[in-house]
Design an enzyme around this catalytic site. Structure first.
Site, PDB file in Angstrom:
ATOM      1  N   LYS A  51      17.160  74.009  15.771  1.00 40.33           N
ATOM      2  CA  LYS A  51      17.877  75.231  15.427  1.00 40.33           C
ATOM      3  C   LYS A  51      19.329  74.898  15.082  1.00 40.33           C
ATOM      4  O   LYS A  51      19.791  73.766  15.283  1.00 40.33           O
ATOM      5  CB  LYS A  51      17.815  76.219  16.591  1.00 40.33           C
ATOM      6  CG  LYS A  51      18.450  75.709  17.873  1.00 40.33           C
ATOM      7  CD  LYS A  51      18.265  76.688  19.014  1.00 40.33           C
ATOM      8  CE  LYS A  51      18.871  76.134  20.301  1.00 40.33           C
ATOM      9  NZ  LYS A  51      18.758  77.079  21.420  1.00 40.33           N
ATOM     10  N   ARG A 149      17.875  86.044  30.479  1.00 41.77           N
ATOM     11  CA  ARG A 149      18.404  86.077  29.112  1.00 41.77           C
ATOM     12  C   ARG A 149      17.254  86.654  28.292  1.00 41.77           C
ATOM     13  O   ARG A 149      16.862  87.801  28.533  1.00 41.77           O
ATOM     14  CB  ARG A 149      18.813  84.659  28.709  1.00 41.77           C
ATOM     15  CG  ARG A 149      19.815  84.560  27.605  1.00 41.77           C
ATOM     16  CD  ARG A 149      20.268  83.138  27.396  1.00 41.77           C
ATOM     17  NE  ARG A 149      19.172  82.223  27.109  1.00 41.77           N
ATOM     18  CZ  ARG A 149      19.323  80.945  26.801  1.00 41.77           C
ATOM     19  NH1 ARG A 149      20.536  80.433  26.756  1.00 41.77           N
ATOM     20  NH2 ARG A 149      18.292  80.170  26.538  1.00 41.77           N
ATOM     21  N   TYR A 271      52.992  72.213  18.048  1.00 41.93           N
ATOM     22  CA  TYR A 271      53.383  73.604  18.298  1.00 41.93           C
ATOM     23  C   TYR A 271      53.797  73.829  19.741  1.00 41.93           C
ATOM     24  O   TYR A 271      53.208  73.275  20.683  1.00 41.93           O
ATOM     25  CB  TYR A 271      52.225  74.542  17.961  1.00 41.93           C
ATOM     26  CG  TYR A 271      52.003  74.744  16.474  1.00 41.93           C
ATOM     27  CD1 TYR A 271      53.040  75.172  15.648  1.00 41.93           C
ATOM     28  CD2 TYR A 271      50.760  74.518  15.914  1.00 41.93           C
ATOM     29  CE1 TYR A 271      52.833  75.360  14.292  1.00 41.93           C
ATOM     30  CE2 TYR A 271      50.534  74.710  14.557  1.00 41.93           C
ATOM     31  CZ  TYR A 271      51.585  75.126  13.744  1.00 41.93           C
ATOM     32  OH  TYR A 271      51.377  75.326  12.396  1.00 41.93           O
TER      33      TYR A 271
END
Length: 385
Positions: A51, A149, A271
């Site tokens: 998958k 699930r 950053y």
């Protein structure tokens, strides 16, 4: 053969010379991993989970390699993945883990796909499709044993077993479940789910059963049943926290060094100035970032440990924040000739595993592998060459 930076660099042909990053996928190794797992679980059958575009590595190349190796059962998720898999493996058993989504029933009938039925609504819809088709249709039943699930709860499993009319027109070819904690072998939940699965699957006698994926198959023969479903392990991943699967790395990820900059003590990198040099340092900037699937959490501030890359055979720590397109790495302790613009840094491979990178980013290797983005040029080593 070891997959190091020079190997990756050597495989970039003239028309790929501008690639900023590469993923080298060893199809022969993936096939060998499948064979090793098949040997381990014999006499159980070994399928393959392909998958999510074969975990981001390219289903159009991975499925044929596994099919040639002898794999005859593939597990995908979506209807689109099912259609693609059928073209690549014409006579294999193809199971769709997401079940009936949208107009999936029409697609599955047309391409002889086995939906994994996880709800009574799915069962009813597939039974109706069988009546419309005029013949029995294959399917798998997914039993929930504690993951909560997808999966039929025990009351619905017992209802199906007690009333065969509900399965009218459905040829149940597999009963399956999924383990919640198989990556932790001593977790008592594994045994609890094994017992629950054995009890509920027995309501469907003479139907093949499947419980274990990559980590579950390492729990031993009691978990193998008739078929196992490895995915991550096929690609060289080590899913179990305690036992080593008989597989080897099949993926190398590399990105090009764009610049090497000398900075003075006290200067900052990246950053928000989260990392400050404590000494005169050399910083290599690498052409990959969170837009390419490198987790932002793999960066580090002063006093923290983040991820690493390998340059010229040497480990170098990521410093500062990972940005959208760039990673900054401290190469001060590397030989001058090791880190130079145009060379490649290894992000995965050459001893730096998918699990290493997942741990450094506070996640798992699965996420590292499946998030690798399309800006990486995929290079394939075919097992037939």
């Amino acid at each position: 053969m070891a997959r190091d930076v020079m190997t990756v660099d050597a495989r970039i042909s003239d028309h790929l010379a501008g690639a900023t990053g590469t993923i080298t996928i060893d199809l022969g190794r993936i096939a060998a991993n499948w064979k090793a797992l098949a040997d381990k679980v014999a006499p159980a059958r070994c399928g393959a989970v392909v998958k999510a575009n074969a975990y981001g590595l390219g289903a159009d190349r991975v499925i044929p390699a596994l099919y040639r190796a002898g794999c005859t059962a593939f597990f995908i998720a979506t209807p689109a993945e099912a259609e693609a898999a059928r073209l690549l493996a014409p006579d294999a058993d193809i199971y769709a883990l997401d079940g009936l989504v949208g107009n999936a029933a029409q697609i599955f009938v047309r391409h002889n796909i086995h939906p994994v039925l996880s709800t009574l609504d799915d069962v009813a819809a597939w039974s109706l499709a069988a009546r419309n088709h005029g013949d029995a249709l294959p399917a798998a039943l997914h039993i929930d044993t504690g993951l909560n699930r997808l999966g039929l709860p025990s009351r619905d499993v017992r209802r199906l077993a007690a009333d065969p009319a509900l399965l009218s027109g459905i040829r149940v070819e597999l009963v399956m479940s999924h383990l919640a904690s198989a990556d932790v072998p001593n977790d008592p939940k594994n045994r609890e789910q094994l017992v629950a699965f054995g009890t509920l699957s027995a309501l469907f006698p003479n139907v093949p059963k499947s419980l274990a994926a990559s980590d579950g198959l390492m729990l031993g023969p009691a978990y193998h049943f008739e078929i196992v479903r490895p995915g991550y392990a096929l690609y060289g991943g080590q899913a179990s926290a305690a036992d080593t699967a008989p597989v080897a790395p099949a993926v190398t990820v590399a990105a090009r060094i764009l610049a090497v900059t000398a900075i003075a003590p006290g200067e900052t990198v990246g950053y928000s100035a989260t990392w400050q040099a404590e000494r005169a340092s050399r910083i290599a900037t690498i052409a990959a970032g969170y837009a390419d699937g490198i987790p932002r959490s793999a960066g580090c501030s002063n006093g923290e440990t983040g991820g690493h890359v390998i340059i010229g055979g040497h480990r170098a720590p990521i410093v500062g924040r990972i940005s959208m397109d760039l990673i900054t790495v401290d190469v001060t302790d590397l030989p001058i000739d090791a880190a130079k613009p145009g060379a490649f840094a290894t992000l995965v491979g050459n001893g730096l595993t998918i699990e290493d990178q997942g741990f450094a980013a506070g996640t798992i290797g699965y996420e590292i592998l499946t998030r690798l983005g399309p800006r990486f040029t995929r290079l394939y080593i075919d097992e037939r060459t």
